[in-house]
Design a protein around this motif. Sequence first.
Motif, mmCIF file in Angstrom:
data_model
loop_
_atom_site.group_PDB
_atom_site.id
_atom_site.type_symbol
_atom_site.label_atom_id
_atom_site.label_comp_id
_atom_site.label_asym_id
_atom_site.label_seq_id
_atom_site.Cartn_x
_atom_site.Cartn_y
_atom_site.Cartn_z
ATOM 1 N N GLY A 25 47.023 -3.713 116.342
ATOM 2 C CA GLY A 25 47.012 -4.426 116.815
ATOM 3 C C GLY A 25 46.994 -6.120 116.087
ATOM 4 N N MET A 26 46.589 -6.106 114.726
ATOM 5 C CA MET A 26 46.358 -7.395 114.089
ATOM 6 C C MET A 26 47.651 -7.846 113.009
ATOM 7 S SD MET A 26 44.308 -8.095 115.901
ATOM 8 C CE MET A 26 43.263 -7.710 117.187
ATOM 9 N N MET A 27 47.935 -8.722 113.321
ATOM 10 C CA MET A 27 49.318 -8.963 111.890
ATOM 11 C C MET A 27 48.269 -10.161 110.716
ATOM 12 S SD MET A 27 52.328 -8.028 113.609
ATOM 13 C CE MET A 27 53.319 -9.432 112.682
ATOM 14 N N LEU A 28 49.048 -9.205 109.867
ATOM 15 C CA LEU A 28 48.018 -9.948 108.676
ATOM 16 C C LEU A 28 48.940 -10.530 107.700
ATOM 17 C CD1 LEU A 28 45.092 -10.255 107.060
ATOM 18 C CD2 LEU A 28 45.894 -7.551 106.619
ATOM 19 N N HIS A 29 49.400 -12.266 107.396
ATOM 20 C CA HIS A 29 49.890 -12.165 105.273
ATOM 21 C C HIS A 29 49.122 -11.933 104.176
ATOM 22 C CE1 HIS A 29 53.111 -14.052 106.586
ATOM 23 N NE2 HIS A 29 52.512 -14.333 108.302
ATOM 24 N N PHE A 30 49.607 -11.163 103.070
ATOM 25 C CA PHE A 30 48.378 -10.679 101.707
ATOM 26 C C PHE A 30 49.717 -11.142 101.072
ATOM 27 C CE2 PHE A 30 49.676 -6.808 101.150
ATOM 28 C CZ PHE A 30 49.865 -6.148 102.526
ATOM 29 N N ASP A 31 49.764 -11.855 99.671
ATOM 30 C CA ASP A 31 50.134 -11.971 98.405
ATOM 31 C C ASP A 31 50.007 -10.203 97.687
ATOM 32 O OD1 ASP A 31 51.747 -13.529 99.334
ATOM 33 O OD2 ASP A 31 50.272 -14.768 97.910
ATOM 34 N N ALA A 32 51.338 -9.256 97.469
ATOM 35 C CA ALA A 32 50.522 -8.579 95.807
ATOM 36 C C ALA A 32 51.567 -8.435 94.825
ATOM 37 C CB ALA A 32 51.275 -6.628 96.767
ATOM 38 N N GLY A 33 50.053 -8.647 94.175
ATOM 39 C CA GLY A 33 50.835 -9.030 92.643
ATOM 40 C C GLY A 33 51.344 -7.234 91.437
ATOM 41 N N ARG A 34 50.491 -6.369 92.273
ATOM 42 C CA ARG A 34 49.720 -5.717 90.670
ATOM 43 C C ARG A 34 51.096 -4.565 91.376
ATOM 44 N NH1 ARG A 34 43.049 -4.708 93.230
ATOM 45 N NH2 ARG A 34 44.320 -3.889 94.865
ATOM 46 N N LYS A 36 51.008 -1.283 90.984
ATOM 47 C CA LYS A 36 50.697 0.358 91.902
ATOM 48 C C LYS A 36 51.242 -0.449 93.158
ATOM 49 C CE LYS A 36 47.557 2.603 89.787
ATOM 50 N NZ LYS A 36 45.891 3.314 89.438
ATOM 51 N N SER A 37 50.407 -1.698 93.887
ATOM 52 C CA SER A 37 50.942 -2.594 94.870
ATOM 53 C C SER A 37 52.514 -2.868 95.448
ATOM 54 C CB SER A 37 50.007 -3.818 95.683
ATOM 55 O OG SER A 37 48.638 -3.309 95.169
ATOM 56 N N VAL A 38 52.313 -2.888 94.143
ATOM 57 C CA VAL A 38 54.188 -3.220 94.652
ATOM 58 C C VAL A 38 55.190 -1.887 94.970
ATOM 59 C CG1 VAL A 38 56.214 -3.987 93.251
ATOM 60 C CG2 VAL A 38 54.152 -5.799 93.551
ATOM 61 N N ALA A 39 54.734 -1.086 94.301
ATOM 62 C CA ALA A 39 55.307 0.403 94.155
ATOM 63 C C ALA A 39 55.008 0.500 94.969
ATOM 64 C CB ALA A 39 55.044 1.170 92.827
ATOM 65 N N ALA A 40 54.452 0.802 96.100
ATOM 66 C CA ALA A 40 53.788 1.431 97.339
ATOM 67 C C ALA A 40 54.611 0.637 98.652
ATOM 68 C CB ALA A 40 51.819 0.889 97.464
ATOM 69 N N LEU A 41 54.791 -0.185 98.740
ATOM 70 C CA LEU A 41 55.108 -1.267 99.331
ATOM 71 C C LEU A 41 56.604 -0.434 99.350
ATOM 72 C CD1 LEU A 41 53.548 -4.626 98.904
ATOM 73 C CD2 LEU A 41 53.742 -3.213 100.911
ATOM 74 N N ASN A 42 57.431 -0.521 98.826
ATOM 75 C CA ASN A 42 58.760 -0.340 97.577
ATOM 76 C C ASN A 42 59.357 1.123 98.443
ATOM 77 O OD1 ASN A 42 59.388 -2.886 96.311
ATOM 78 N ND2 ASN A 42 58.822 -1.729 94.378
ATOM 79 N N SER A 43 57.905 1.938 97.983
ATOM 80 C CA SER A 43 57.934 3.055 98.721
ATOM 81 C C SER A 43 58.238 3.149 100.334
ATOM 82 C CB SER A 43 56.682 4.658 97.725
ATOM 83 O OG SER A 43 56.980 5.360 99.124
ATOM 84 N N ALA A 44 57.326 2.391 100.926
ATOM 85 C CA ALA A 44 57.480 2.354 102.145
ATOM 86 C C ALA A 44 58.348 1.875 102.374
ATOM 87 C CB ALA A 44 56.019 1.975 102.438
ATOM 88 N N ASP A 87 56.836 -10.740 90.249
ATOM 89 C CA ASP A 87 56.858 -9.045 90.445
ATOM 90 C C ASP A 87 55.950 -9.120 91.578
ATOM 91 O OD1 ASP A 87 55.974 -8.199 87.004
ATOM 92 O OD2 ASP A 87 58.488 -8.859 88.079
ATOM 93 N N ALA A 88 55.737 -10.794 91.744
ATOM 94 C CA ALA A 88 54.955 -10.897 93.020
ATOM 95 C C ALA A 88 55.730 -10.211 94.288
ATOM 96 C CB ALA A 88 54.063 -11.641 93.094
ATOM 97 N N VAL A 89 55.116 -10.474 95.681
ATOM 98 C CA VAL A 89 55.421 -10.359 97.218
ATOM 99 C C VAL A 89 54.781 -10.678 97.834
ATOM 100 C CG1 VAL A 89 57.430 -8.318 96.466
ATOM 101 C CG2 VAL A 89 55.298 -7.828 97.110
ATOM 102 N N ARG A 90 55.576 -11.545 98.941
ATOM 103 C CA ARG A 90 54.377 -11.847 99.994
ATOM 104 C C ARG A 90 55.400 -11.094 101.898
ATOM 105 N NH1 ARG A 90 54.048 -17.524 101.086
ATOM 106 N NH2 ARG A 90 52.825 -17.045 99.118
ATOM 107 N N VAL A 91 53.956 -10.360 101.782
ATOM 108 C CA VAL A 91 54.229 -8.905 102.768
ATOM 109 C C VAL A 91 53.470 -9.415 104.482
ATOM 110 C CG1 VAL A 91 53.599 -7.063 103.508
ATOM 111 C CG2 VAL A 91 53.690 -7.645 100.895
ATOM 112 N N LEU A 92 54.327 -9.278 105.425
ATOM 113 C CA LEU A 92 53.679 -9.782 106.404
ATOM 114 C C LEU A 92 53.456 -7.614 107.421
ATOM 115 C CD1 LEU A 92 52.552 -11.244 109.295
ATOM 116 C CD2 LEU A 92 55.317 -11.364 109.506
ATOM 117 N N VAL A 93 52.201 -7.772 107.687
ATOM 118 C CA VAL A 93 52.668 -6.042 108.258
ATOM 119 C C VAL A 93 51.336 -5.705 109.303
ATOM 120 C CG1 VAL A 93 52.228 -5.284 105.937
ATOM 121 C CG2 VAL A 93 49.714 -5.733 107.573
ATOM 122 N N GLU A 94 51.835 -5.286 110.190
ATOM 123 C CA GLU A 94 51.312 -5.097 111.793
ATOM 124 C C GLU A 94 49.884 -3.498 112.094
ATOM 125 O OE1 GLU A 94 53.990 -5.282 114.985
ATOM 126 O OE2 GLU A 94 52.086 -5.205 116.350
#
Length: 803
Positions: A25-34, A36-44, A87-94
């Motif tokens: 139920g919470m929102m979270l901002h974070f930057d992903a640069g690894r 593995k992390s970028v690949a997981a986000l792209n897959s999702a 190669d980094a991305v900034r993500v907003l997730v819930e």
Amino acid sequence: MSIDKNQNTTILPALALRGLVLFPGMMLHFDAGRKKSVAALNSAMETDQKIYLISQKDVRIDEPKAEDLYTFGCIAKIRQILRLPGDAVRVLVEGICRASTISMLEEEPYFVAEVAKCAEKKPRQKEVFIQALIRHVRQLFEEYSALSAKIPPDIVMTINSAENPGYLADFIASNLPLPLEDRQNIIEELNPIKRLEYVATLLERECEILNLDAEISEKVRKRIDENQREYYLREQMKVISSELNNESPEDEEEEYNQKIRTLKAPEDVKNKLFKEVEKLYRMPSGSHEATVTRNYLDTCLELPWGKYTKDKINIDAAQKILDKDHYGLTKVKQRILELLAVHSLAGNVSGQIVCLLGPPGVGKTSIARSIAKCMGRKFARISLGGLHDEAEIRGHRKTYIGAMPGRIITAIKQAGSSNPVILLDEIDKLGSDYKGDPSYALLEVLDSEQNSTFRDNYLEVPFDLSKVLFITTANTIETIPAPLRDRMEIITLSSYTREDKFNIAKNHLISKQLKKHGLKASNCKITDDAIYSLIDYYTREAGVRKLEHEIASLCRKAAKQIIAGEKKKVVIEGKDLQELLGPRRYKPEQILVRDEVGVVNGLAWTSVGGELMQLEVAVLEGTGKIEITGSFGDVMKESARTAVSYVRSRAREFGIDPNFYKTKDIHIHATEAAIPKDGPSAGVTITTALISALTQNPVLRDVAMTGEITLLGRVLPIGGLKEKTMAAYRAGIKTVFIPKDNEPDLSEIDPLVKQKVNFIAVDNVSQILKTALVYPVNSKKIQGEIIPPMQNVNNNEVKVISQ
């Protein structure tokens, strides 16, 4: 990529969070640069935008593995992705729901996890209790927001309107600066009431911390002027230190000053320490300089300034201690007793630096311990083997990070006395490099005229070492620099004889190892025959160190047999050793079974004692070449050439063809060719073997010799006579030729060796030839020399010409 196996289990790409925890139920901002992390986000993003977020246990790990991640996390939906430069991305997730990791299916190119959705447990408490708990948490949060003054109003409004205990706990946890472990505990708690109680505990702790912080700030504010910012910061640090240590800087300063006043150190040393304490008081207590100064003061105060142990010297008691701890070594013990007697009369031993010189394993270190025991002094040992930095002796200046005193001052501190016995072990193995030569740093330490004001670089004040008794040990004296060697009195410890080793093993080593392995003389016995077999067939050394290792091995095997119930008492005899220790490792040095032509027994000195070295010479048809094999050094090669020149100069007198150097090839070989050999002492051996080969006259098999030869046949003195004669005795040699100038050294020879071996001192090699060679019966004598016939003779028609 989301594939449902059942209602609660799903497979999702997983992303490791560093220092963050997402709640449902919470929102979270974070930057992903690894990657593995970028690949997981792209897959999702390619599927249903769902991703499994879990925290890593150690934020310092850049590429975490599956075992580096917690097992509880949160299934989230990606709301927004913003590509950043690079190669980094900034993500907003819930956050959607809690989940636990069943298994990590893949780790490359990104994490893929099988997760189970975790439903919240239904609270069993009454509604009244739940409402009371919610109200208590709201009050705690209001108190926290009042103290913090950093909480936005909309967060306070949300908390006041929240009625769900689980949501309230998650919302507060996501907005408090909590440690990662606390947040992880909250995400793993499925009971909303327990979760809210845990959050209440955390809020109480945070409020207490903020109250204490406010009290510290108030105390500081009362002490200082608002315009003096630097002073304000310093005082704040002092108050924090006071709260943590329950000690004020004034108390620390007074404590140091009191300790300095009670020191029995010189006044200049005390004044230096008082100045350091004053500097420490003016420094911020948590600064690096304060830590360095505090360590310096602690080190200086721990030194035994003016503390001396009272010597308790009794010559008779010292004699008993030395006899109990060491077998044999009569002259060494006598020298030690003389040292103790002088000290008992004169009151000090300043200027006497003793160097115990001998091969490994003969008891040099244990003798130093016995000296300290005889004097009633403290003992400290410093290992100098491989030391190559001068700062190891003199210490590092305290301005360097991690600086510490040198090994001399450290040994003094360890001993707790200003007059201990300090052993400088392996002084012959000092090294040197661009950082300096530690052997020259020892010059001041070992000089009685200088060491009364020894100045360690770390202490920066003089320390008196004149009352310290320094004892050094070395295996060889050649590698010790001359200025350092000049400051020491050399006491030589020779290698042990076979009988010495037997008595040491029987009276000392066996009882020591039996006790060490939990055995007794009643259930384990090593016979005399077994001890002699160990010495002859399983060890080859000057001392008894390896012999002790072999005895320990036998004790271990005996202990195993007793514990296993195989035997109640183990008796180890010589015939049992091959079964227990394996095949014999060494064969005893033995002479030839018959007299041979061109084969002579030489004697060599090694670091582990003396050895019998057989030299062989073969004369072949050829063109005058000289072949030398057997790992000869340069000096031995020169000795071989000298021997050939000597034989050429007197070829007619020996009945040798004067042109042999043109028509014959000469091959000189030393046995055990893999071992390097050098030194001049093989000169007479090579000469005798060469003449034997050219005249075809055998050499007596039970004769050995050593000595340097000149072009005129003179025999010059050599070193290591005691060890060489010991090797001759072990091999069964009956006669040994030695240089005339070494005749005084016979007083150092073991009495048993002198009893069994006949020594003949010569000053010319011709004297050796008269006795060592076996001449035919029809040989002629001219001017006292033997001229053998050139034709072959029957080996049975010979006689020995004795001197």
